[in-house]
Design a protein around this motif. Structure first.
Motif, PDB file in Angstrom:
ATOM      1  N   LYS A  51       0.827  -1.201   0.000  1.00 60.60           N
ATOM      2  CA  LYS A  51       0.000   0.000   0.000  1.00 60.60           C
ATOM      3  C   LYS A  51       0.868   1.260   0.000  1.00 60.60           C
ATOM      4  N   ASP A  52       1.987   1.196   0.686  1.00 63.97           N
ATOM      5  CA  ASP A  52       2.897   2.335   0.760  1.00 63.97           C
ATOM      6  C   ASP A  52       3.392   2.742  -0.631  1.00 63.97           C
ATOM      7  N   ALA A  53       3.627   1.771  -1.494  1.00 64.15           N
ATOM      8  CA  ALA A  53       4.074   2.072  -2.865  1.00 64.15           C
ATOM      9  C   ALA A  53       2.987   2.812  -3.639  1.00 64.15           C
ATOM     10  N   LEU A  54       1.749   2.429  -3.427  1.00 63.78           N
ATOM     11  CA  LEU A  54       0.631   3.136  -4.062  1.00 63.78           C
ATOM     12  C   LEU A  54       0.503   4.546  -3.489  1.00 63.78           C
ATOM     13  N   LEU A  55       0.640   4.685  -2.185  1.00 61.24           N
ATOM     14  CA  LEU A  55       0.579   6.014  -1.560  1.00 61.24           C
ATOM     15  C   LEU A  55       1.693   6.908  -2.079  1.00 61.24           C
ATOM     16  N   GLU A  56       2.889   6.345  -2.247  1.00 64.53           N
ATOM     17  CA  GLU A  56       3.993   7.134  -2.784  1.00 64.53           C
ATOM     18  C   GLU A  56       3.641   7.676  -4.163  1.00 64.53           C
ATOM     19  N   LEU A  57       3.043   6.844  -4.979  1.00 64.00           N
ATOM     20  CA  LEU A  57       2.648   7.272  -6.316  1.00 64.00           C
ATOM     21  C   LEU A  57       1.610   8.397  -6.243  1.00 64.00           C
ATOM     22  N   LEU A  58       0.567   8.201  -5.454  1.00 62.27           N
ATOM     23  CA  LEU A  58      -0.512   9.187  -5.376  1.00 62.27           C
ATOM     24  C   LEU A  58      -0.040  10.511  -4.782  1.00 62.27           C
ATOM     25  N   ILE A  59       0.660  10.444  -3.665  1.00 62.50           N
ATOM     26  CA  ILE A  59       1.141  11.669  -3.011  1.00 62.50           C
ATOM     27  C   ILE A  59       2.208  12.329  -3.866  1.00 62.50           C
ATOM     28  N   GLY A  60       3.085  11.529  -4.456  1.00 63.10           N
ATOM     29  CA  GLY A  60       4.124  12.077  -5.337  1.00 63.10           C
ATOM     30  C   GLY A  60       3.539  12.824  -6.514  1.00 63.10           C
ATOM     31  N   GLU A  61       2.494  12.270  -7.133  1.00 62.28           N
ATOM     32  CA  GLU A  61       1.828  12.962  -8.244  1.00 62.28           C
ATOM     33  C   GLU A  61       1.264  14.302  -7.791  1.00 62.28           C
ATOM     34  N   ALA A  62       0.657  14.328  -6.603  1.00 63.08           N
ATOM     35  CA  ALA A  62       0.094  15.579  -6.079  1.00 63.08           C
ATOM     36  C   ALA A  62       1.200  16.605  -5.826  1.00 63.08           C
ATOM     37  N   LEU A  63       2.328  16.155  -5.293  1.00 60.28           N
ATOM     38  CA  LEU A  63       3.455  17.064  -5.055  1.00 60.28           C
ATOM     39  C   LEU A  63       3.987  17.633  -6.371  1.00 60.28           C
ATOM     40  N   LEU A  64       4.160  16.769  -7.358  1.00 58.98           N
ATOM     41  CA  LEU A  64       4.686  17.223  -8.650  1.00 58.98           C
ATOM     42  C   LEU A  64       3.736  18.212  -9.319  1.00 58.98           C
ATOM     43  N   GLU A  65       2.444  17.967  -9.217  1.00 60.87           N
ATOM     44  CA  GLU A  65       1.459  18.893  -9.783  1.00 60.87           C
ATOM     45  C   GLU A  65       1.521  20.243  -9.072  1.00 60.87           C
ATOM     46  N   CYS A  66       1.639  20.231  -7.770  1.00 57.50           N
ATOM     47  CA  CYS A  66       1.749  21.468  -6.997  1.00 57.50           C
ATOM     48  C   CYS A  66       3.005  22.241  -7.395  1.00 57.50           C
ATOM     49  N   LEU A  67       4.118  21.540  -7.565  1.00 56.30           N
ATOM     50  CA  LEU A  67       5.371  22.190  -7.953  1.00 56.30           C
ATOM     51  C   LEU A  67       5.294  22.761  -9.361  1.00 56.30           C
ATOM     52  N   ASP A  68       4.610  22.070 -10.257  1.00 58.11           N
ATOM     53  CA  ASP A  68       4.412  22.611 -11.610  1.00 58.11           C
ATOM     54  C   ASP A  68       3.656  23.935 -11.539  1.00 58.11           C
ATOM     55  N   GLN A  69       2.651  24.012 -10.696  1.00 56.36           N
ATOM     56  CA  GLN A  69       1.894  25.251 -10.527  1.00 56.36           C
ATOM     57  C   GLN A  69       2.761  26.342  -9.909  1.00 56.36           C
ATOM     58  N   MET A  70       3.608  25.971  -8.948  1.00 57.92           N
ATOM     59  CA  MET A  70       4.511  26.950  -8.332  1.00 57.92           C
ATOM     60  C   MET A  70       5.492  27.501  -9.365  1.00 57.92           C
ATOM     61  N   ALA A  71       5.973  26.644 -10.254  1.00 56.26           N
ATOM     62  CA  ALA A  71       6.955  27.050 -11.261  1.00 56.26           C
ATOM     63  C   ALA A  71       6.376  28.057 -12.244  1.00 56.26           C
ATOM     64  N   GLU A  72       5.060  28.043 -12.421  1.00 55.33           N
ATOM     65  CA  GLU A  72       4.412  28.976 -13.351  1.00 55.33           C
ATOM     66  C   GLU A  72       4.235  30.368 -12.762  1.00 55.33           C
ATOM     67  N   ARG A  73       4.340  30.495 -11.472  1.00 52.70           N
ATOM     68  CA  ARG A  73       4.132  31.789 -10.820  1.00 52.70           C
ATOM     69  C   ARG A  73       5.382  32.659 -10.958  1.00 52.70           C
ATOM     70  N   PRO A  74       5.199  33.983 -10.932  1.00 52.98           N
ATOM     71  CA  PRO A  74       6.374  34.864 -10.926  1.00 52.98           C
ATOM     72  C   PRO A  74       7.194  34.644  -9.647  1.00 52.98           C
ATOM     73  N   ALA A  75       8.471  34.854  -9.749  1.00 51.31           N
ATOM     74  CA  ALA A  75       9.355  34.665  -8.596  1.00 51.31           C
ATOM     75  C   ALA A  75       8.989  35.637  -7.478  1.00 51.31           C
ATOM     76  N   PRO A  76       9.000  35.171  -6.237  1.00 50.18           N
ATOM     77  CA  PRO A  76       8.738  36.072  -5.110  1.00 50.18           C
ATOM     78  C   PRO A  76       9.901  37.043  -4.925  1.00 50.18           C
ATOM     79  N   VAL A  77       9.601  38.235  -4.405  1.00 47.45           N
ATOM     80  CA  VAL A  77      10.660  39.234  -4.219  1.00 47.45           C
ATOM     81  C   VAL A  77      10.760  39.721  -2.775  1.00 47.45           C
ATOM     82  N   THR A  78      10.014  39.094  -1.868  1.00 49.22           N
ATOM     83  CA  THR A  78      10.133  39.374  -0.435  1.00 49.22           C
ATOM     84  C   THR A  78      10.018  38.049   0.304  1.00 49.22           C
TER      85      THR A  78
END
Length: 191
Positions: A51-78
């Motif tokens: 089950k842990d391997a499945l959780l790694e896949l599911l949570i990992g996908e969510a993390l990667l999607e979140c990071l893709d969204q972060m990468a699209e934002r303008p860089a923070p300046v403060t």
């Protein structure tokens, strides 16, 4: 045969995603996944070690999607903007102690061949964060260390702030407040 195998795996993953939407990651049970996917329990273990391997896949996908969204934002300046940029990722990682524990357990791999999506997300974090600190950019952040080191520090301080959130003695201070203190000390040049 390969097409059928891929379809079965996709069916298992889709069933697991539906369960997570209903009851969260903590409520995910192998028995329910195979029931919803209409497969035998042995079929599950032909696709995932546990089950842990499945959780790694599911949570990992969510993390990667979140990071893709972060990468699209303008860089923070403060520093407050850096913290604000980090909060969706932190929210995902700290939605429960269970999720945080899975992430920490899978954040590194002993060998490159076993890098899963969670470990890959930690590597992507460095890349996303480092782009915020372009040495030629218009920002107030330190320039005496490479952007990659600043990014690594952000990741380390974020993990520390999240871990303390789950610690009864240290949970009085919010992740945002603790992270702001850490990042002011780490990112801003000393005067």
């Amino acid at each position: 045969m390969q097409q059928r195998t891929l379809k079965t795996r996709a069916n298992l993953v889709e069933a697991a995603r539906a369960i997570v939407l209903d009851v969260g990651y903590e409520g995910l049970r192998t028995e329910e996944v195979v029931k919803r996917a209409s497969v035998a329990k042995g079929t599950f273990f032909a696709h995932f070690a546990d089950k842990d391997a499945l959780l790694e896949l599911l949570i990992g996908e969510a993390l990667l999607e979140c990071l893709d969204q972060m990468a699209e934002r303008p860089a923070p300046v403060t520093v407050p903007e850096v913290v604000e940029h980090l909060m969706p990722l932190i929210g995902l990682m700290t939605q429960s102690r269970f999720v945080f524990d899975v992430i920490v357990r899978h954040s590194g791999a002993a060998v490159v061949e076993s890098l899963g999506p969670i470990a890959q997300s930690f590597d992507l974090q460095y890349a996303v964060f480092a782009k915020w600190f372009d040495p030629e950019g218009d920002h107030p952040f330190r320039r005496d260390v490479p952007p990659e080191l600043l990014a690594e520090g952000i990741q380390a301080f974020a993990i520390q702030a999240m871990a303390l959130m789950f610690c009864a003695i240290n949970s009085v201070t919010s992740v945002e407040d603790r992270l702001t203190v850490y990042l002011n000390a780490w990112l801003l040049p000393s005067k």
